[in-house]
Motif scaffolding. Structure first.
Motif, PDB file in Angstrom:
ATOM      1  N   TYR A 140       0.859  -1.179   0.000  1.00 33.07           N
ATOM      2  CA  TYR A 140       0.000   0.000   0.000  1.00 33.07           C
ATOM      3  C   TYR A 140       0.896   1.230   0.000  1.00 33.07           C
ATOM      4  CZ  TYR A 140      -3.188   3.619   1.748  1.00 33.07           C
ATOM      5  OH  TYR A 140      -3.911   4.771   1.911  1.00 33.07           O
ATOM      6  N   GLU A 142       0.938   5.458  -0.244  1.00 32.14           N
ATOM      7  CA  GLU A 142       0.143   6.679  -0.116  1.00 32.14           C
ATOM      8  C   GLU A 142       1.092   7.876  -0.093  1.00 32.14           C
ATOM      9  OE1 GLU A 142      -3.048   6.871   2.888  1.00 32.14           O
ATOM     10  OE2 GLU A 142      -2.065   8.701   3.597  1.00 32.14           O
ATOM     11  N   ARG A 143       0.758   8.905  -0.842  1.00 31.82           N
ATOM     12  CA  ARG A 143       1.571  10.119  -0.854  1.00 31.82           C
ATOM     13  C   ARG A 143       0.791  11.280  -1.459  1.00 31.82           C
ATOM     14  NH1 ARG A 143       5.938   8.720  -5.703  1.00 31.82           N
ATOM     15  NH2 ARG A 143       4.465   7.698  -7.108  1.00 31.82           N
ATOM     16  N   GLU A 155      -2.676  10.496  -3.421  1.00 31.43           N
ATOM     17  CA  GLU A 155      -2.618   9.253  -4.196  1.00 31.43           C
ATOM     18  C   GLU A 155      -2.525   8.056  -3.260  1.00 31.43           C
ATOM     19  OE1 GLU A 155       1.102   7.975  -6.462  1.00 31.43           O
ATOM     20  OE2 GLU A 155      -0.124   8.874  -8.055  1.00 31.43           O
ATOM     21  N   ARG A 156      -3.402   7.083  -3.462  1.00 33.87           N
ATOM     22  CA  ARG A 156      -3.394   5.844  -2.682  1.00 33.87           C
ATOM     23  C   ARG A 156      -3.518   4.674  -3.647  1.00 33.87           C
ATOM     24  NH1 ARG A 156      -7.964   8.701   0.885  1.00 33.87           N
ATOM     25  NH2 ARG A 156      -6.762   9.411   2.685  1.00 33.87           N
ATOM     26  N   GLU A 205      -7.573  15.270   5.274  1.00 33.62           N
ATOM     27  CA  GLU A 205      -7.252  15.279   3.845  1.00 33.62           C
ATOM     28  C   GLU A 205      -7.052  16.702   3.334  1.00 33.62           C
ATOM     29  OE1 GLU A 205      -9.803  11.238   2.652  1.00 33.62           O
ATOM     30  OE2 GLU A 205     -10.702  13.243   2.523  1.00 33.62           O
ATOM     31  N   GLY A 235      -6.148   1.620  -7.250  1.00 37.47           N
ATOM     32  CA  GLY A 235      -5.974   2.829  -6.457  1.00 37.47           C
ATOM     33  C   GLY A 235      -7.243   3.647  -6.335  1.00 37.47           C
ATOM     34  N   SER A 237      -7.693   7.629  -5.497  1.00 38.05           N
ATOM     35  CA  SER A 237      -6.978   8.867  -5.242  1.00 38.05           C
ATOM     36  C   SER A 237      -7.912  10.071  -5.274  1.00 38.05           C
ATOM     37  CB  SER A 237      -5.868   9.050  -6.278  1.00 38.05           C
ATOM     38  OG  SER A 237      -4.953   7.961  -6.238  1.00 38.05           O
TER      39      SER A 237
END
Length: 257
Positions: A140, A142-143, A155-156, A205, A235, A237
């Protein structure tokens, strides 16, 4: 006369002026560009008179620099009111490419921050999307994806750990995932299935994307497939609603037959 709402402060302008050591023309362009990038969309810039006094140049010189910003779509002039910051809206099209490739094609520098990566068991939903068994290990990632340092998307994404065993160790925080998959694992992404919905950002978020709580965003769910027809990633996102527009090509149904 009181400063209008959102106008950059005199202190911020003086700070930018003091930080630059280049020539006069470059100085003006760089300071105004930095001011625009660090200001809210719709912020009122100082007047040409004020800028000319700060820079120690003629108003026509300042006007030329503002003209350059206007030609790039970074500001808009409103007669009788002034010059306002205008953040560009990026079109998220149907063309399949990575975030990094997309930003480079727009003349922007892609980057990332708040990078997180871990390996965890696949939930039923993730497993179904990746075409693996529930509980199988997945990576996983995330960034926050940035363009010229500005946060653009949260983004995930998930990938099968069995297929990409050392992905977290070979991928840098700013790297394009698709470029790493191609270079290290020999995977060529061919297409993706996407769905787009509207979401409201949570407080957390919104802070990470540097927008107001509850701001609208595009929630883009993507399943990417390689040239062999195998699922590569799944993903979900969030793209800033104030910086993106979704482009779709539509056509009437076929009348053949």
């Amino acid at each position: 006369m009181p400063r209008r709402r959102h106008e950059p402060s005199d202190e911020a302008l003086e700070s930018l002026l003091a930080e630059h050591n280049g020539g006069k023309g470059e100085h003006i362009r760089d300071v105004l560009t930095t001011m625009v990038l660090n200001s809210r969309d719709g912020a009122l810039l100082p007047s040409e008179r004020v800028l000319a006094e700060r820079f120690g140049v003629a108003r026509m010189t300042v006007r030329g620099s503002i003209d350059a910003l206007e030609s790039k779509g970074m500001v808009r002039r409103v007669p009788g009111r002034g010059t306002f910051v205008q953040h560009p809206t990026l079109t998220h099209s149907e063309i399949f490419r990575s975030f990094s490739e997309d930003m480079r094609m727009r003349g922007m520098t892609p980057g990332a921050k708040s990078y997180r990566a871990r390996t965890r068991p696949a939930t039923r939903a993730v497993a179904a999307s990746l075409d693996i068994a529930p509980g199988e290990p997945t990576h996983y990632i995330e960034r926050i994806r940035t363009a010229d340092g500005i946060p653009m998307a949260l983004e995930r994404t998930n990938l099968a750990a069995a297929r990409f065993p050392n992905l977290p160790t070979v991928m840098g925080h700013d790297d394009s995932l698709y470029e790493v998959l191609g270079r290290v694992f020999g995977v060529r992404l061919e297409s993706a299935r996407q769905t787009v919905t509207i979401a409201r950002l949570t407080d957390t978020e919104a802070k990470r994307l540097e927008v107001a709580e509850g701001s609208p965003a595009f929630l883009i769910e993507r399943i990417s497939v390689d040239n062999m027809g195998k699922v590569v990633e799944f993903g979900r996102s969030l793209y800033r609603g104030d910086r993106y527009a979704i482009e779709m090509h539509v056509s009437p149904p076929s009348t053949e037959g």
